[in-house]
Motif scaffolding. Sequence first.
Motif, PDB file in Angstrom:
ATOM      1  N   LEU A  40      42.002  40.172  29.206  1.00  0.00           N
ATOM      2  CA  LEU A  40      41.232  39.537  30.269  1.00  0.00           C
ATOM      3  C   LEU A  40      41.181  38.031  30.017  1.00  0.00           C
ATOM      4  O   LEU A  40      41.006  37.577  28.882  1.00  0.00           O
ATOM      5  CB  LEU A  40      39.808  40.103  30.313  1.00  0.00           C
ATOM      6  CG  LEU A  40      39.684  41.613  30.560  1.00  0.00           C
ATOM      7  CD1 LEU A  40      38.221  42.030  30.592  1.00  0.00           C
ATOM      8  CD2 LEU A  40      40.369  41.999  31.870  1.00  0.00           C
ATOM      9  N   GLU A  41      41.339  37.257  31.080  1.00  0.00           N
ATOM     10  CA  GLU A  41      41.356  35.804  30.991  1.00  0.00           C
ATOM     11  C   GLU A  41      40.072  35.228  31.570  1.00  0.00           C
ATOM     12  O   GLU A  41      39.494  35.791  32.509  1.00  0.00           O
ATOM     13  CB  GLU A  41      42.560  35.243  31.771  1.00  0.00           C
ATOM     14  CG  GLU A  41      43.922  35.719  31.274  1.00  0.00           C
ATOM     15  CD  GLU A  41      44.328  35.043  29.976  1.00  0.00           C
ATOM     16  OE1 GLU A  41      43.633  34.065  29.582  1.00  0.00           O
ATOM     17  OE2 GLU A  41      45.314  35.483  29.364  1.00  0.00           O
ATOM     18  N   PRO A  42      39.604  34.095  31.045  1.00  0.00           N
ATOM     19  CA  PRO A  42      38.440  33.437  31.645  1.00  0.00           C
ATOM     20  C   PRO A  42      38.706  33.118  33.119  1.00  0.00           C
ATOM     21  O   PRO A  42      39.811  32.723  33.492  1.00  0.00           O
ATOM     22  CB  PRO A  42      38.280  32.160  30.822  1.00  0.00           C
ATOM     23  CG  PRO A  42      38.959  32.467  29.514  1.00  0.00           C
ATOM     24  CD  PRO A  42      40.107  33.376  29.870  1.00  0.00           C
ATOM     25  N   CYS A  43      37.708  33.307  33.960  1.00  0.00           N
ATOM     26  CA  CYS A  43      37.897  33.088  35.385  1.00  0.00           C
ATOM     27  C   CYS A  43      36.570  32.672  36.030  1.00  0.00           C
ATOM     28  O   CYS A  43      35.499  32.861  35.459  1.00  0.00           O
ATOM     29  CB  CYS A  43      38.427  34.352  36.076  1.00  0.00           C
ATOM     30  SG  CYS A  43      37.300  35.765  35.928  1.00  0.00           S
ATOM     31  N   LEU A  73      44.701  47.935  39.171  1.00  0.00           N
ATOM     32  CA  LEU A  73      43.254  47.979  39.300  1.00  0.00           C
ATOM     33  C   LEU A  73      42.689  46.607  38.933  1.00  0.00           C
ATOM     34  O   LEU A  73      43.040  46.043  37.890  1.00  0.00           O
ATOM     35  CB  LEU A  73      42.662  49.041  38.364  1.00  0.00           C
ATOM     36  CG  LEU A  73      43.240  50.454  38.492  1.00  0.00           C
ATOM     37  CD1 LEU A  73      42.591  51.365  37.454  1.00  0.00           C
ATOM     38  CD2 LEU A  73      43.022  51.001  39.894  1.00  0.00           C
ATOM     39  N   LYS A  74      41.817  46.097  39.763  1.00  0.00           N
ATOM     40  CA  LYS A  74      41.210  44.788  39.506  1.00  0.00           C
ATOM     41  C   LYS A  74      39.984  44.958  38.618  1.00  0.00           C
ATOM     42  O   LYS A  74      39.149  45.834  38.844  1.00  0.00           O
ATOM     43  CB  LYS A  74      40.814  44.121  40.817  1.00  0.00           C
ATOM     44  CG  LYS A  74      40.207  42.729  40.640  1.00  0.00           C
ATOM     45  CD  LYS A  74      39.861  42.098  41.973  1.00  0.00           C
ATOM     46  CE  LYS A  74      39.235  40.726  41.772  1.00  0.00           C
ATOM     47  NZ  LYS A  74      38.873  40.097  43.081  1.00  0.00           N
ATOM     48  N   ILE A  75      39.871  44.076  37.628  1.00  0.00           N
ATOM     49  CA  ILE A  75      38.787  44.164  36.643  1.00  0.00           C
ATOM     50  C   ILE A  75      38.094  42.811  36.527  1.00  0.00           C
ATOM     51  O   ILE A  75      38.747  41.767  36.439  1.00  0.00           O
ATOM     52  CB  ILE A  75      39.331  44.555  35.254  1.00  0.00           C
ATOM     53  CG1 ILE A  75      40.108  45.877  35.333  1.00  0.00           C
ATOM     54  CG2 ILE A  75      38.209  44.648  34.228  1.00  0.00           C
ATOM     55  CD1 ILE A  75      40.962  46.131  34.117  1.00  0.00           C
ATOM     56  N   VAL A  76      36.771  42.826  36.536  1.00  0.00           N
ATOM     57  CA  VAL A  76      35.964  41.651  36.232  1.00  0.00           C
ATOM     58  C   VAL A  76      34.917  42.072  35.210  1.00  0.00           C
ATOM     59  O   VAL A  76      34.220  43.075  35.401  1.00  0.00           O
ATOM     60  CB  VAL A  76      35.279  41.064  37.480  1.00  0.00           C
ATOM     61  CG1 VAL A  76      34.313  39.943  37.086  1.00  0.00           C
ATOM     62  CG2 VAL A  76      36.309  40.549  38.474  1.00  0.00           C
ATOM     63  N   GLU A 103      33.614  42.525  44.006  1.00  0.00           N
ATOM     64  CA  GLU A 103      33.116  41.594  45.019  1.00  0.00           C
ATOM     65  C   GLU A 103      31.604  41.442  44.957  1.00  0.00           C
ATOM     66  O   GLU A 103      31.046  40.507  45.537  1.00  0.00           O
ATOM     67  CB  GLU A 103      33.550  42.058  46.413  1.00  0.00           C
ATOM     68  CG  GLU A 103      35.047  41.921  46.658  1.00  0.00           C
ATOM     69  CD  GLU A 103      35.491  42.537  47.976  1.00  0.00           C
ATOM     70  OE1 GLU A 103      34.602  42.938  48.773  1.00  0.00           O
ATOM     71  OE2 GLU A 103      36.712  42.622  48.205  1.00  0.00           O
ATOM     72  N   ALA A 104      30.939  42.347  44.264  1.00  0.00           N
ATOM     73  CA  ALA A 104      29.484  42.277  44.114  1.00  0.00           C
ATOM     74  C   ALA A 104      29.080  41.586  42.816  1.00  0.00           C
ATOM     75  O   ALA A 104      27.903  41.598  42.446  1.00  0.00           O
ATOM     76  CB  ALA A 104      28.898  43.686  44.157  1.00  0.00           C
ATOM     77  N   ALA A 105      30.024  40.943  42.136  1.00  0.00           N
ATOM     78  CA  ALA A 105      29.782  40.424  40.781  1.00  0.00           C
ATOM     79  C   ALA A 105      28.605  39.457  40.720  1.00  0.00           C
ATOM     80  O   ALA A 105      27.732  39.576  39.850  1.00  0.00           O
ATOM     81  CB  ALA A 105      31.048  39.758  40.247  1.00  0.00           C
ATOM     82  N   LEU A 123      33.108  45.682  35.692  1.00  0.00           N
ATOM     83  CA  LEU A 123      33.330  45.993  37.097  1.00  0.00           C
ATOM     84  C   LEU A 123      34.806  46.294  37.305  1.00  0.00           C
ATOM     85  O   LEU A 123      35.667  45.446  37.040  1.00  0.00           O
ATOM     86  CB  LEU A 123      32.910  44.821  37.981  1.00  0.00           C
ATOM     87  CG  LEU A 123      31.486  44.274  37.754  1.00  0.00           C
ATOM     88  CD1 LEU A 123      31.266  43.015  38.583  1.00  0.00           C
ATOM     89  CD2 LEU A 123      30.453  45.332  38.067  1.00  0.00           C
ATOM     90  N   VAL A 124      35.086  47.503  37.757  1.00  0.00           N
ATOM     91  CA  VAL A 124      36.463  47.917  38.045  1.00  0.00           C
ATOM     92  C   VAL A 124      36.506  48.397  39.486  1.00  0.00           C
ATOM     93  O   VAL A 124      35.796  49.329  39.859  1.00  0.00           O
ATOM     94  CB  VAL A 124      36.922  49.059  37.109  1.00  0.00           C
ATOM     95  CG1 VAL A 124      38.368  49.442  37.411  1.00  0.00           C
ATOM     96  CG2 VAL A 124      36.763  48.654  35.640  1.00  0.00           C
ATOM     97  N   ASP A 125      37.321  47.741  40.293  1.00  0.00           N
ATOM     98  CA  ASP A 125      37.474  48.223  41.669  1.00  0.00           C
ATOM     99  C   ASP A 125      38.159  49.578  41.649  1.00  0.00           C
ATOM    100  O   ASP A 125      39.286  49.719  41.148  1.00  0.00           O
ATOM    101  CB  ASP A 125      38.301  47.234  42.504  1.00  0.00           C
ATOM    102  CG  ASP A 125      37.477  46.062  42.997  1.00  0.00           C
ATOM    103  OD1 ASP A 125      36.238  46.149  42.966  1.00  0.00           O
ATOM    104  OD2 ASP A 125      38.076  45.046  43.410  1.00  0.00           O
ATOM    105  N   GLN A 126      37.479  50.573  42.174  1.00  0.00           N
ATOM    106  CA  GLN A 126      38.037  51.919  42.256  1.00  0.00           C
ATOM    107  C   GLN A 126      39.326  51.902  43.062  1.00  0.00           C
ATOM    108  O   GLN A 126      39.459  51.137  44.020  1.00  0.00           O
ATOM    109  CB  GLN A 126      37.011  52.838  42.922  1.00  0.00           C
ATOM    110  CG  GLN A 126      37.398  54.286  42.987  1.00  0.00           C
ATOM    111  CD  GLN A 126      36.231  55.143  43.453  1.00  0.00           C
ATOM    112  OE1 GLN A 126      35.079  54.829  43.186  1.00  0.00           O
ATOM    113  NE2 GLN A 126      36.533  56.226  44.153  1.00  0.00           N
ATOM    114  N   ARG A 127      40.306  52.709  42.687  1.00  0.00           N
ATOM    115  CA  ARG A 127      41.565  52.735  43.428  1.00  0.00           C
ATOM    116  C   ARG A 127      41.279  52.924  44.917  1.00  0.00           C
ATOM    117  O   ARG A 127      40.478  53.772  45.324  1.00  0.00           O
ATOM    118  CB  ARG A 127      42.506  53.829  42.913  1.00  0.00           C
ATOM    119  CG  ARG A 127      41.965  55.244  43.006  1.00  0.00           C
ATOM    120  CD  ARG A 127      43.086  56.280  42.809  1.00  0.00           C
ATOM    121  NE  ARG A 127      43.745  56.185  41.511  1.00  0.00           N
ATOM    122  CZ  ARG A 127      44.927  56.717  41.239  1.00  0.00           C
ATOM    123  NH1 ARG A 127      45.578  57.408  42.177  1.00  0.00           N
ATOM    124  NH2 ARG A 127      45.472  56.595  40.056  1.00  0.00           N
TER     125      ARG A 127
END
Length: 597
Positions: A40-43, A73-76, A103-105, A123-127
Motif C-alpha cells: 500500500l502506498e501513501p495517498c 479490488l480497491k483498498i484504502v 468512498e466512505a473513508a 476498507l476494501v470495496d467488495q467485488r
Amino acid sequence: MRPKARILLSIAAAPFLTAAAVAARTQPRPAPQKPARILLEPCDVPGLPGKARCGTYEVHENRGTRRGRKIRLKIVELPATGKDPAPEPLAFINGGPGESATEAAAGLAQEFAKVRQRHDILLVDQRGTGGSHPLNCEMFVPPDNLQSYLRDFFPPDSVRTCRERLAKDADLTLYTTPIAMDDLDEVRAALGHERLNLFGGSYGTRAALVYLRQHPEHVRTATLQGVVPTDDRMPLHIPQKSERALSGIFDECAAEAACHEAFPDLREESRSVFDRLSRAPAAVRILHPQTGDPAEVSLSHDLAAEAVRYMLYSPAAAGEIPIVLHQAALGDFTPLAERALFGRQQIVASGSNGLYLSITCAEDVPWIRAGEGERAAEGTFLGDYRLRQQRAACALWPRGRIPKDYLEPVRSTAPALLLSGMWDPATPPSDGEMVAKFLPNGLHVVVPHGGHSYEGLEGVDCVKNLAADFIERGTTKGLDTSCVDKIRRPAFRVAPMETKLIRLEESELVKLAGSYLEEGKPVVMTVEVHEGKLIFAAPGEKLILAPVSPTRFRVASYPGLLMTFEVVDGQIHSLVVTQGGSPVHRLVPKKEGEPVR
C-alpha cells in the motif's frame, strides 16, 4: 439492508425449491491458496486530514477454477492515530448491497475516530462495487425526467440493458456474498493481518456473518449494526416490519402532548391518504432537486408508501411523518412526493445496481415460496408491489449459486455486539434477537427511538462510544450499556412543511451572500448568488436554496431541510440549519481577515 428497495428472481411460477435443489445449485469453496503480498502506498483521500494508504489486489473472478478473468479490488487503509497501535484493524463492510466502502473513508474516519486511536481502519470495496470491478447501471432513464424515478422499482427494460452491458465484462453469477468474503480474507492475509475486528452495517452485517462462518479463526470481534440474518429472504418481511415501525412512530406521537394535539386522528389520516392514492395517482407540484424550480410529477400509492418507509429509516425524518401525512390528508402531497423522489434518486439509484441484483437474486428472492410474500403483505400500508417488481427483475438476471448451508444460522463464539433500532423498518430488534441466539458471547442492544440509522437522536454518541469500548476491550463482558437508556428523540415536527415558494430580486439575495463558519470547525462555507439563485457551498457540495420567505430557504435536494438567516438590525447574525423542525447547525458570518483555526 440499507433503504435500497430491490431484490428479485425468476420464480414467478416456480415452487419453493427443495433441499435437493438447493444442494444442486451450491458453489463449492476452493481450498485456500497463499496470497501475494500487498504494497500500500501513501495517498490522499478527499476530506481526510493526513495521509491514508491505498492500493489494489487482484483476485480471480472465478475463485473456484482460478482461471480466466482477474479483477482488481480497491483498498484504502486509514492508519491508527495513536502511538501504540493494536495489530488487528477494524474492517468495515458497507451496506446495500452495492455501497462502496472506500468512498466512505472520510466519514468513517470521523465516525470511528475513537477506534482509530488504536486500530487501523481497513476498507476494501467488495467485488462489484466502488473501485472493484463495479457493476454499475443507470436504472431510471432518462435521468433528467423526474417521473422516470417514480415508476417501477427496477424497470424491466433497464434491467435487460444493464445485464447485456455488464455481461460483456463480468460473469454476473460470481458476485455473491460468500465469494466476496473469501476475497476479503485473501486481502487480510496479503496485508499480513492475523485477525480482524469486523464492523458491518445493514447488509454488511450479513456479509460479516458469512465471513464469521467461513473464516472464524481470523475474527477478533464483530460489531453488527442493523442486523440482517442470512435467511432474511428480502423483501419477504419488509411490509410487516414497516407496518410495525410506522405503528411505533404513531404511538410515540400519541404519547407526546404537542404531537397528539396537532394530529389526534393520525392513523385515520394515514389510511385516508393511502386509500386516496390507491384509487388514482395524484398530480403534484414539487421543487426540482437539481434546479430549484417548480416541477410536476405524478405520485402513486406505491411510491407514497415507499416514501414513508424511507422516512422511517432515520429518526430525524420519522419525526416529520405525522405532519407529512397530515398535509397529504388535507390535499397537499408535495412533501410526500418530494420524499418519494429523494428516496429513488439518493437511495435506490445509488451504489451498484448490478451487484445488488447479483446478490439478492441468488441469496434472497429464490427462497420465497409462491404466495408467501403476498400473504405477508396483506393489510399493510406498503403492500406487495416490491415483491412483484423484484421478482420480475430477478427473472431477467443470471442467478448465482450459494453454499447449501447459507440460510442456516451462523454459529460463533467470537465476541459480538449487535445494535438494533427500536423502530427500524428493515432490520428490527427481532432480527438481532434471532442472530444473537447463536452467538453465545454476543450482546444485543436495542437503541430507543432508533430507525435503521440513529440520525437525529439526542445522546446517540453513547452508541458510538459503546462500540469503541467493545472493540478496545475485545469482549462484551462488563460493557456498560446504561447510557442507552438516556437516548431521546427530539420533539415531533408539528409546524406545517413550507412548500410555496416566493420570488426574490437578485438585490435581496445579494444581501445574504458571504462566508460562514460553524463554531468549532475550521471549514469555510459560502453563500453566493448565481443566475438569480442563492447557492450554499460547502466542501464537496453545492446546494440550491429556494425562498419561502425573504430570510427562509428550502434546500432543493434535501426535503425537510431549511436554512434561515437570522437578521438583527439589518445585519446577518447567524445562519441556522433546521431538520425536522429542530436546529442542527448554526453558522456565523466570517469576519474579514478572521483566521480559520
